[in-house]
Scaffold this motif. Structure first.
Motif, PDB file in Angstrom:
ATOM      1  N   ASP A  31      36.733  35.195  29.394  1.00 26.61           N
ATOM      2  CA  ASP A  31      37.272  36.672  29.589  1.00 26.61           C
ATOM      3  C   ASP A  31      36.281  37.377  30.240  1.00 26.61           C
ATOM      4  OD1 ASP A  31      38.422  39.106  29.330  1.00 26.61           O
ATOM      5  OD2 ASP A  31      38.958  38.713  27.178  1.00 26.61           O
ATOM      6  N   PRO A  32      36.719  38.043  31.326  1.00 24.72           N
ATOM      7  CA  PRO A  32      35.619  39.083  31.968  1.00 24.72           C
ATOM      8  C   PRO A  32      35.113  40.114  30.971  1.00 24.72           C
ATOM      9  CG  PRO A  32      37.552  38.601  33.241  1.00 24.72           C
ATOM     10  CD  PRO A  32      37.917  38.095  32.082  1.00 24.72           C
ATOM     11  N   ARG A  33      35.845  40.434  29.909  1.00 21.92           N
ATOM     12  CA  ARG A  33      35.241  41.607  28.858  1.00 21.92           C
ATOM     13  C   ARG A  33      34.185  41.104  28.026  1.00 21.92           C
ATOM     14  NH1 ARG A  33      41.140  42.862  26.807  1.00 21.92           N
ATOM     15  NH2 ARG A  33      41.018  40.681  27.056  1.00 21.92           N
ATOM     16  N   ALA A  34      34.542  39.700  27.722  1.00 19.31           N
ATOM     17  CA  ALA A  34      33.530  38.932  26.843  1.00 19.31           C
ATOM     18  C   ALA A  34      32.065  38.813  27.603  1.00 19.31           C
ATOM     19  CB  ALA A  34      33.787  37.731  26.417  1.00 19.31           C
ATOM     20  N   LEU A  35      32.139  38.286  28.881  1.00 19.71           N
ATOM     21  CA  LEU A  35      31.342  38.249  29.790  1.00 19.71           C
ATOM     22  C   LEU A  35      30.426  39.705  29.813  1.00 19.71           C
ATOM     23  CD1 LEU A  35      29.464  36.403  31.275  1.00 19.71           C
ATOM     24  CD2 LEU A  35      30.879  36.884  33.110  1.00 19.71           C
ATOM     25  N   ALA A  36      31.002  40.691  30.155  1.00 18.06           N
ATOM     26  CA  ALA A  36      30.619  41.952  30.288  1.00 18.06           C
ATOM     27  C   ALA A  36      29.739  42.393  29.118  1.00 18.06           C
ATOM     28  CB  ALA A  36      31.575  42.927  30.706  1.00 18.06           C
ATOM     29  N   PHE A  37      30.323  42.281  27.949  1.00 23.66           N
ATOM     30  CA  PHE A  37      30.042  42.690  26.845  1.00 23.66           C
ATOM     31  C   PHE A  37      28.544  41.990  26.550  1.00 23.66           C
ATOM     32  CE2 PHE A  37      29.144  41.951  22.174  1.00 23.66           C
ATOM     33  CZ  PHE A  37      29.258  42.946  21.743  1.00 23.66           C
ATOM     34  N   ALA A  38      28.658  40.478  26.627  1.00 26.14           N
ATOM     35  CA  ALA A  38      27.469  39.888  26.319  1.00 26.14           C
ATOM     36  C   ALA A  38      26.147  40.108  27.255  1.00 26.14           C
ATOM     37  CB  ALA A  38      27.768  38.347  26.457  1.00 26.14           C
ATOM     38  N   LEU A  39      26.700  40.363  28.659  1.00 23.76           N
ATOM     39  CA  LEU A  39      25.354  40.754  29.571  1.00 23.76           C
ATOM     40  C   LEU A  39      24.848  42.096  29.265  1.00 23.76           C
ATOM     41  CD1 LEU A  39      27.086  39.076  32.791  1.00 23.76           C
ATOM     42  CD2 LEU A  39      25.077  38.240  31.428  1.00 23.76           C
ATOM     43  N   ALA A  40      25.716  42.986  29.012  1.00 26.34           N
ATOM     44  CA  ALA A  40      25.393  44.323  28.746  1.00 26.34           C
ATOM     45  C   ALA A  40      24.414  44.345  27.483  1.00 26.34           C
ATOM     46  CB  ALA A  40      26.301  45.366  28.633  1.00 26.34           C
ATOM     47  N   TYR A  41      25.005  43.742  26.466  1.00 28.06           N
ATOM     48  CA  TYR A  41      24.303  43.521  25.212  1.00 28.06           C
ATOM     49  C   TYR A  41      22.928  42.906  25.562  1.00 28.06           C
ATOM     50  CZ  TYR A  41      23.302  42.450  20.415  1.00 28.06           C
ATOM     51  OH  TYR A  41      22.720  42.429  19.085  1.00 28.06           O
TER      52      TYR A  41
END
Length: 166
Positions: A31-41
């Motif tokens: 999910d792109p949202r999960a990837l965005a969350f993890a990368l930003a974190y």
């Protein structure tokens, strides 16, 4: 106060817990949202920490920027350590704003070079979807809040200082 390594270990342990809960609830790592969350974190944990206000002293986060670490020195001069940069809402926002300014300058330069070379470049529409942006902001802010909590700085920290008799 915890060292940089301790902050990183705490943040990575928390990210592991969040990932397990997400996967346990049926979430997909694709999910792109999960990837965005993890990368930003991870960016907030390793590159955009509240301790960037110590850029002059060569903290771990500045070192990770390599030669570009020098670009964070003005940020370090703007904010005293544990001042505005160590608040729960405005602190992370100051680093995002500063980074956005740096990226915008880089974008302007890259655009000119690419235009000179006759190359056009666009980001895919998923990069700017509201859900992806909100997930990235949540991941970034969560990493910042864990850092501040480990430093003993809670959301009401500034309010307590204001209520203290002078």
């Amino acid at each position: 106060m915890p060292s940089g390594r301790t902050h990183e270990a705490l943040n990575l342990a928390a990210l592991g817990g969040v990932a397990l809960a997400y996967m346990g609830a049926g979430g997909s790592p694709e999910d792109p949202r999960a990837l965005a969350f993890a990368l930003a974190y991870l960016a907030g944990t390793f590159f955009l920490t509240p301790d960037l206000d110590l850029a002059e002293r060569g903290v771990r986060a500045v070192g990770r920027w390599g030669v570009l670490g020098v670009l964070w020195r003005p940020y370090g001069r703007l904010f005293r350590h544990r001042g505005l940069s160590h608040t729960w809402v405005l602190g992370p926002l100051t680093r995002l704003g500063y980074l956005a300014g740096l990226l915008y300058l880089l974008y302007l330069g890259a655009r000119e070079v690419l235009a000179f070379l006759g190359v056009t470049w666009r980001l895919g529409p998923w990069v700017w979807s509201k859900e992806v942006v909100w997930a990235a902001l949540l991941g970034y802010y969560l990493s910042q809040w864990l850092h501040l909590a480990a430093d003993g700085i809670w959301p009401d920290h500034d309010l307590k200082r204001l209520k203290r008799p002078r």
